[in-house]
Design a protein around this motif. Structure first.
Motif, PDB file in Angstrom:
ATOM      1  N   MET A  99      15.068  13.561  12.830  1.00  0.00           N
ATOM      2  CA  MET A  99      15.565  14.181  13.855  1.00  0.00           C
ATOM      3  C   MET A  99      16.614  13.058  14.631  1.00  0.00           C
ATOM      4  SD  MET A  99      16.326  16.811  15.437  1.00  0.00           S
ATOM      5  CE  MET A  99      17.303  17.462  17.248  1.00  0.00           C
ATOM      6  N   ASN A 100      16.027  11.849  14.816  1.00  0.00           N
ATOM      7  CA  ASN A 100      16.629  10.811  15.629  1.00  0.00           C
ATOM      8  C   ASN A 100      18.029  10.343  14.618  1.00  0.00           C
ATOM      9  OD1 ASN A 100      15.195  10.796  17.727  1.00  0.00           O
ATOM     10  ND2 ASN A 100      13.931   9.195  16.762  1.00  0.00           N
ATOM     11  N   ARG A 101      17.943  10.303  13.661  1.00  0.00           N
ATOM     12  CA  ARG A 101      19.141  10.324  12.562  1.00  0.00           C
ATOM     13  C   ARG A 101      20.248  11.608  12.628  1.00  0.00           C
ATOM     14  NH1 ARG A 101      16.682   7.309   7.061  1.00  0.00           N
ATOM     15  NH2 ARG A 101      15.652   5.522   8.290  1.00  0.00           N
ATOM     16  N   LEU A 102      19.434  12.618  12.408  1.00  0.00           N
ATOM     17  CA  LEU A 102      20.473  13.746  12.663  1.00  0.00           C
ATOM     18  C   LEU A 102      21.325  13.874  13.695  1.00  0.00           C
ATOM     19  CD1 LEU A 102      18.133  16.640  11.249  1.00  0.00           C
ATOM     20  CD2 LEU A 102      20.048  15.451  10.043  1.00  0.00           C
ATOM     21  N   ARG A 103      20.910  13.186  14.907  1.00  0.00           N
ATOM     22  CA  ARG A 103      21.626  13.457  16.129  1.00  0.00           C
ATOM     23  C   ARG A 103      23.054  12.766  15.998  1.00  0.00           C
ATOM     24  NH1 ARG A 103      18.655  10.314  20.839  1.00  0.00           N
ATOM     25  NH2 ARG A 103      20.271  11.442  22.041  1.00  0.00           N
ATOM     26  N   TRP A 104      22.846  11.641  15.116  1.00  0.00           N
ATOM     27  CA  TRP A 104      24.130  10.782  14.748  1.00  0.00           C
ATOM     28  C   TRP A 104      25.225  11.524  13.877  1.00  0.00           C
ATOM     29  CZ3 TRP A 104      25.345   7.040  17.754  1.00  0.00           C
ATOM     30  CH2 TRP A 104      24.458   6.356  18.553  1.00  0.00           C
ATOM     31  N   VAL A 105      24.884  12.592  13.336  1.00  0.00           N
ATOM     32  CA  VAL A 105      25.805  13.428  12.393  1.00  0.00           C
ATOM     33  C   VAL A 105      27.163  13.605  13.367  1.00  0.00           C
ATOM     34  CG1 VAL A 105      26.277  15.360  11.287  1.00  0.00           C
ATOM     35  CG2 VAL A 105      24.039  14.255  10.871  1.00  0.00           C
ATOM     36  N   PRO A 106      26.987  14.230  14.472  1.00  0.00           N
ATOM     37  CA  PRO A 106      28.331  14.481  14.834  1.00  0.00           C
ATOM     38  C   PRO A 106      29.021  13.377  15.307  1.00  0.00           C
ATOM     39  CG  PRO A 106      26.744  15.878  16.041  1.00  0.00           C
ATOM     40  CD  PRO A 106      25.879  14.764  15.063  1.00  0.00           C
ATOM     41  N   VAL A 107      28.555  12.488  15.636  1.00  0.00           N
ATOM     42  CA  VAL A 107      29.209  10.925  16.001  1.00  0.00           C
ATOM     43  C   VAL A 107      29.880  10.645  14.632  1.00  0.00           C
ATOM     44  CG1 VAL A 107      29.011   8.627  16.534  1.00  0.00           C
ATOM     45  CG2 VAL A 107      27.731  10.335  17.808  1.00  0.00           C
ATOM     46  N   ALA A 108      29.094  10.457  13.519  1.00  0.00           N
ATOM     47  CA  ALA A 108      29.464   9.989  12.146  1.00  0.00           C
ATOM     48  C   ALA A 108      30.723  11.014  11.967  1.00  0.00           C
ATOM     49  CB  ALA A 108      28.550  10.161  11.090  1.00  0.00           C
ATOM     50  N   VAL A 109      30.811  12.350  12.003  1.00  0.00           N
ATOM     51  CA  VAL A 109      31.999  13.205  11.703  1.00  0.00           C
ATOM     52  C   VAL A 109      33.114  12.990  12.439  1.00  0.00           C
ATOM     53  CG1 VAL A 109      32.686  15.575  11.587  1.00  0.00           C
ATOM     54  CG2 VAL A 109      30.225  15.238  10.873  1.00  0.00           C
ATOM     55  N   ILE A 110      33.043  12.755  13.599  1.00  0.00           N
ATOM     56  CA  ILE A 110      34.021  12.500  14.766  1.00  0.00           C
ATOM     57  C   ILE A 110      34.643  11.199  14.244  1.00  0.00           C
ATOM     58  CG2 ILE A 110      34.517  11.904  17.032  1.00  0.00           C
ATOM     59  CD1 ILE A 110      34.484  14.979  16.903  1.00  0.00           C
ATOM     60  N   GLY A 111      33.814  10.129  14.301  1.00  0.00           N
ATOM     61  CA  GLY A 111      34.406   8.960  13.713  1.00  0.00           C
ATOM     62  C   GLY A 111      35.012   8.981  12.212  1.00  0.00           C
ATOM     63  N   ARG A 128      23.358   7.893  26.707  1.00  0.00           N
ATOM     64  CA  ARG A 128      22.669   8.153  25.545  1.00  0.00           C
ATOM     65  C   ARG A 128      22.746   9.680  25.376  1.00  0.00           C
ATOM     66  NH1 ARG A 128      22.231   3.624  25.046  1.00  0.00           N
ATOM     67  NH2 ARG A 128      20.014   2.273  24.365  1.00  0.00           N
ATOM     68  N   SER A 129      23.987  10.026  25.400  1.00  0.00           N
ATOM     69  CA  SER A 129      24.482  11.583  25.159  1.00  0.00           C
ATOM     70  C   SER A 129      25.627  11.503  23.850  1.00  0.00           C
ATOM     71  CB  SER A 129      25.181  12.130  26.274  1.00  0.00           C
ATOM     72  OG  SER A 129      25.909  13.380  25.865  1.00  0.00           O
ATOM     73  N   VAL A 130      25.092  12.232  22.780  1.00  0.00           N
ATOM     74  CA  VAL A 130      26.023  12.261  21.606  1.00  0.00           C
ATOM     75  C   VAL A 130      27.347  13.045  22.145  1.00  0.00           C
ATOM     76  CG1 VAL A 130      26.138  13.465  19.455  1.00  0.00           C
ATOM     77  CG2 VAL A 130      24.088  12.089  19.964  1.00  0.00           C
TER      78      VAL A 130
END
Length: 233
Positions: free
Chosen positions: A1-13, A105-107
């Motif tokens: 779950m912790n890794r999945l939260r970074w998906v939006p950041v990766a997509v935006i990046g 700490r907010s995605v």
């Protein structure tokens, strides 16, 4: 779950990176400030003479910085100039996003700021190679270090001095703004019972509010200067 939260950041990046690359290498302005800056940098690197043989409105640090890049392979061409501008643009986006993540700490907030900074700096594609890219990156570094070293005043003071000096010797009004901001932080962080936090805050607010108007006073008769000064204040 912790890794999945970074998906939006990766997509935006990824979207930001692709968009920045595409825009950086598909835009050319007819007034060609890009060529003027590149020609000035090349002339300085080949023979020196800044302000005597090489005309420029900008400070010497910008020229020395680009000469250092030249020593490690940077060529004064449209392609390399745009690559440097692209690095500055994306670097500022990443540093601002990292700073917001550190405090929230907010995605959602991190993605919002990354997108907002990217859009705000979109205009950099009009003048790649201009000192604006370098200034933006240095300012973002200063902000990020301010968050990272907020509890280490000696390190932060040294960083603010070095970065502020670099900006003062690149574009003096921007350097004044950064040094004034660092000074306001110092005033608000004082541990001095003689001056209450409320008083120090009031002094900082008034001083920083008047600073843009004072810096631009000689040109305040012009409407665009009034707008910029009031917005900055």
């Amino acid at each position: 779950m912790n890794r999945l939260r970074w998906v939006p950041v990766a997509v935006i990046g990824a979207l930001i990176a692709v968009g920045a690359v595409s825009l950086s290498f598909s835009t050319f302005m007819v007034y060609d400030d890009e060529g003027y800056v590149l020609f000035s940098l090349k002339s300085f690197a080949e023979g020196g003479g800044l302000y005597s043989r090489v005309y420029s409105q900008y400070g010497p640090f910008f020229f020395l910085f680009n000469q250092a890049l030249h020593f490690v392979g940077f060529a004064f061409t449209n392609t390399d100039g745009r690559i440097v501008a692209l690095v500055c643009w994306l670097g500022a986006v990443g540093l601002c996003g990292a700073l917001v993540w550190r405090y929230t700490r907010s995605v959602v907030a991190t993605c919002f700021v990354m997108g907002g900074v990217w859009l705000h700096l979109w205009e950099m594609i009009s003048e790649p190679g201009h000192p604006g890219g370098f200034i933006v990156l240095v300012t973002a570094i200063a902000g990020w270090l301010g968050g990272r070293w907020s509890d280490q005043p000696r390190k932060l003071a040294v960083a603010a001095g070095l970065l502020g000096g670099a900006l003062l010797l690149t574009k003096i009004n921007v350097g004044v703004f950064l040094v004034a901001s660092a000074g306001a932080w110092w005033v608000l962080s004082l541990d001095d019972a003689r001056f209450s936090l409320r008083l120090r805050t009031a002094v900082a607010v008034v001083a920083l509010g008047l600073l843009p108007i004072a810096l631009m006073r000689p040109l305040l008769a012009q409407p665009w200067v009034q707008t910029f000064a009031l917005t900055a204040a």
